[in-house]
Design an enzyme around this catalytic site. Sequence first.
Site, short mmCIF file in Angstrom:
data_model
loop_
_atom_site.label_atom_id
_atom_site.label_comp_id
_atom_site.label_asym_id
_atom_site.label_seq_id
_atom_site.Cartn_x
_atom_site.Cartn_y
_atom_site.Cartn_z
N ASP A 159 -94.21 13.31 -9.75
CA ASP A 159 -95.23 12.64 -10.56
C ASP A 159 -95.52 11.22 -10.06
O ASP A 159 -96.50 10.61 -10.47
CB ASP A 159 -94.87 12.63 -12.06
CG ASP A 159 -93.47 12.14 -12.34
OD1 ASP A 159 -92.57 12.38 -11.52
OD2 ASP A 159 -93.26 11.53 -13.40
N HIS A 180 -89.29 5.79 -7.03
CA HIS A 180 -88.71 7.07 -7.46
C HIS A 180 -89.47 8.19 -6.78
O HIS A 180 -90.71 8.16 -6.72
CB HIS A 180 -88.84 7.14 -8.99
CG HIS A 180 -88.35 8.37 -9.65
ND1 HIS A 180 -87.30 9.14 -9.17
CD2 HIS A 180 -88.75 8.99 -10.82
CE1 HIS A 180 -87.10 10.15 -10.01
NE2 HIS A 180 -87.97 10.09 -11.00
N TYR A 200 -88.81 10.14 -25.33
CA TYR A 200 -88.58 10.08 -23.89
C TYR A 200 -87.10 9.80 -23.61
O TYR A 200 -86.46 10.46 -22.79
CB TYR A 200 -89.47 8.98 -23.30
CG TYR A 200 -89.55 8.97 -21.79
CD1 TYR A 200 -90.61 9.59 -21.14
CD2 TYR A 200 -88.60 8.33 -21.02
CE1 TYR A 200 -90.70 9.58 -19.75
CE2 TYR A 200 -88.69 8.31 -19.64
CZ TYR A 200 -89.73 8.93 -19.02
OH TYR A 200 -89.82 8.91 -17.65
N HIS A 216 -92.45 18.51 -16.52
CA HIS A 216 -91.22 19.16 -16.04
C HIS A 216 -91.33 20.67 -16.28
O HIS A 216 -90.46 21.26 -16.94
CB HIS A 216 -89.96 18.64 -16.74
CG HIS A 216 -89.51 17.29 -16.25
ND1 HIS A 216 -88.67 16.50 -17.00
CD2 HIS A 216 -89.75 16.61 -15.12
CE1 HIS A 216 -88.43 15.38 -16.33
NE2 HIS A 216 -89.07 15.43 -15.18
N HIS A 258 -83.64 8.03 -13.76
CA HIS A 258 -82.82 9.17 -14.13
C HIS A 258 -82.49 10.08 -12.96
O HIS A 258 -81.92 11.15 -13.17
CB HIS A 258 -83.54 9.97 -15.24
CG HIS A 258 -84.80 10.63 -14.75
ND1 HIS A 258 -84.99 11.98 -14.88
CD2 HIS A 258 -85.88 10.17 -14.11
CE1 HIS A 258 -86.18 12.29 -14.36
NE2 HIS A 258 -86.72 11.21 -13.90
N GLU A 265 -89.66 11.47 -7.55
CA GLU A 265 -90.12 12.65 -8.28
C GLU A 265 -91.63 12.78 -8.11
O GLU A 265 -92.37 11.80 -7.98
CB GLU A 265 -89.73 12.56 -9.76
CG GLU A 265 -89.87 13.90 -10.46
CD GLU A 265 -89.11 14.00 -11.79
OE1 GLU A 265 -88.56 12.99 -12.26
OE2 GLU A 265 -89.07 15.12 -12.36
N ASP A 276 -89.43 5.06 -14.39
CA ASP A 276 -89.35 5.88 -15.61
C ASP A 276 -88.69 5.15 -16.79
O ASP A 276 -89.01 5.42 -17.95
CB ASP A 276 -88.56 7.17 -15.33
CG ASP A 276 -89.37 8.20 -14.56
OD1 ASP A 276 -90.62 8.13 -14.58
OD2 ASP A 276 -88.76 9.07 -13.92
N HIS A 286 -94.81 5.33 -16.78
CA HIS A 286 -95.54 6.17 -17.74
C HIS A 286 -95.86 5.35 -18.98
O HIS A 286 -94.99 4.63 -19.49
CB HIS A 286 -94.70 7.37 -18.19
CG HIS A 286 -94.30 8.30 -17.09
ND1 HIS A 286 -95.19 9.13 -16.45
CD2 HIS A 286 -93.10 8.54 -16.53
CE1 HIS A 286 -94.55 9.85 -15.54
NE2 HIS A 286 -93.27 9.50 -15.56
FE1 FEO Z 1 -88.67 11.00 -12.98
FE2 FEO Z 1 -91.71 10.09 -14.02
O1 FEO Z 1 -90.49 10.90 -12.92
#
Ligand code: FEO
Length: 395
Positions: free
Chosen positions: A83, A79, A192, A23, A145, A81, A164, A225
């Site tokens: 990543d 998701h 996290y 981030h 999230h 995002e 996530d 992750h």
């Molecule tokens: Fe919200 Fe691992 O991205």
Amino acid sequence: MGKRLTEKVTWVGKTDWELTRFHGDEYSTDRGSSYNAYLVRDEKTALIDTVWRPYDGEFVDRLKQEIDLGAIDYIVLNHSEIDHSGALPALMREIPGTPIFLTAAGARILKAHFHEDWDFRVVKTGDALDLGDGKLLFVEAPMLHWPDSMFSYWTGENILFSNDAFGQHYATEMLYDDLVDQSELFGEALKYYANILTPFSALVTKKIREVLALNLPVKMICPSHGALWRSDPVKIVEKYLLWANAYQENQIALVYDTMWDSTRLMAEAIADGIRDADPSATVKLMNTAKRDKNDVAAEVFRSKAILLGSPTINNGLLHSVAGLLEMFRGLKFKGKAAAAFGSYGWSGEAVSQLTAGLKAAGFRIVDDGRKALWVPDARELDACREYGRNFARSL
Ligand code: FEO
């Protein structure tokens, strides 16, 4: 090559041992991370998520070693995002017509990210994608999230792909929760949660209850992750229920920055007083200029109360404390007590500014805080010790 998890599921993600910041600079990843992606091969084949953009070429090349890309019937994006979606453009150049299953918010976000007219198939909670013997059942998880977040549950082998949620920024070649150091694993999972999911805790509780009410057997939870939860997946779910409920331990944290040691001397004297009054509490001191901000946030998350300290400079706060206060405001910790302290030379606004900031961040303010002029002498340090005793007794 991928790593086979079950008869039908293969991990095809990327373990990123070199990642130290995530981030932007907002999240420290001292133990690296992974971007977990999965192939589910039944009569039809689905790819769940991709990896971060810098690894897009590597991801596609390794996927080709695992499967003929033309054999991928569907992509599921839990998701948007970057990543998890970052390798999509490279992948879609190879298999441009492949339908992408995602939430309505996910489709909006992906369009705004990549400006591509891919074949988006919007799904809602309860929708399922039939792969043959089993299905992928979708559960929207908005704000866990991001607005687009979604879980996918593989009925064929009772696996929850939670994206996530339940993840950790934790690089490991061992893949599974039971094969790694437990203190590292749960430490990273807590960090996290504290730094990413805390603001959405009410939704975490609601979503977990909703998923539990579906009575789905869960053999494994595969987040996007870190390590995969296979030994007893319920234990991380129980941790999340605990963490989402105004979590605190019997810990008091003194979080401060200091210029010429006066505020540090105050912190140490206040800590002595707290230890006098509440010997059972764990007391931790953290200099915000020297400690990692995400580790500090995790320690605050674990605390029942904090004392935030800064000397006054230019009618305000030292910037490391001001930055942390802004993090606290966003994280919306619940049920924690707080007060402020700090040294000053002439104007002395820091303590009142810290108190106002803590209040705005949702802390319960215990008192007006403690100020010391210039360098605290023995009498002032005694007063700080007494202040610490009273603070601890008031909790
Ligand atoms: Fe919200 Fe691992 O991205």
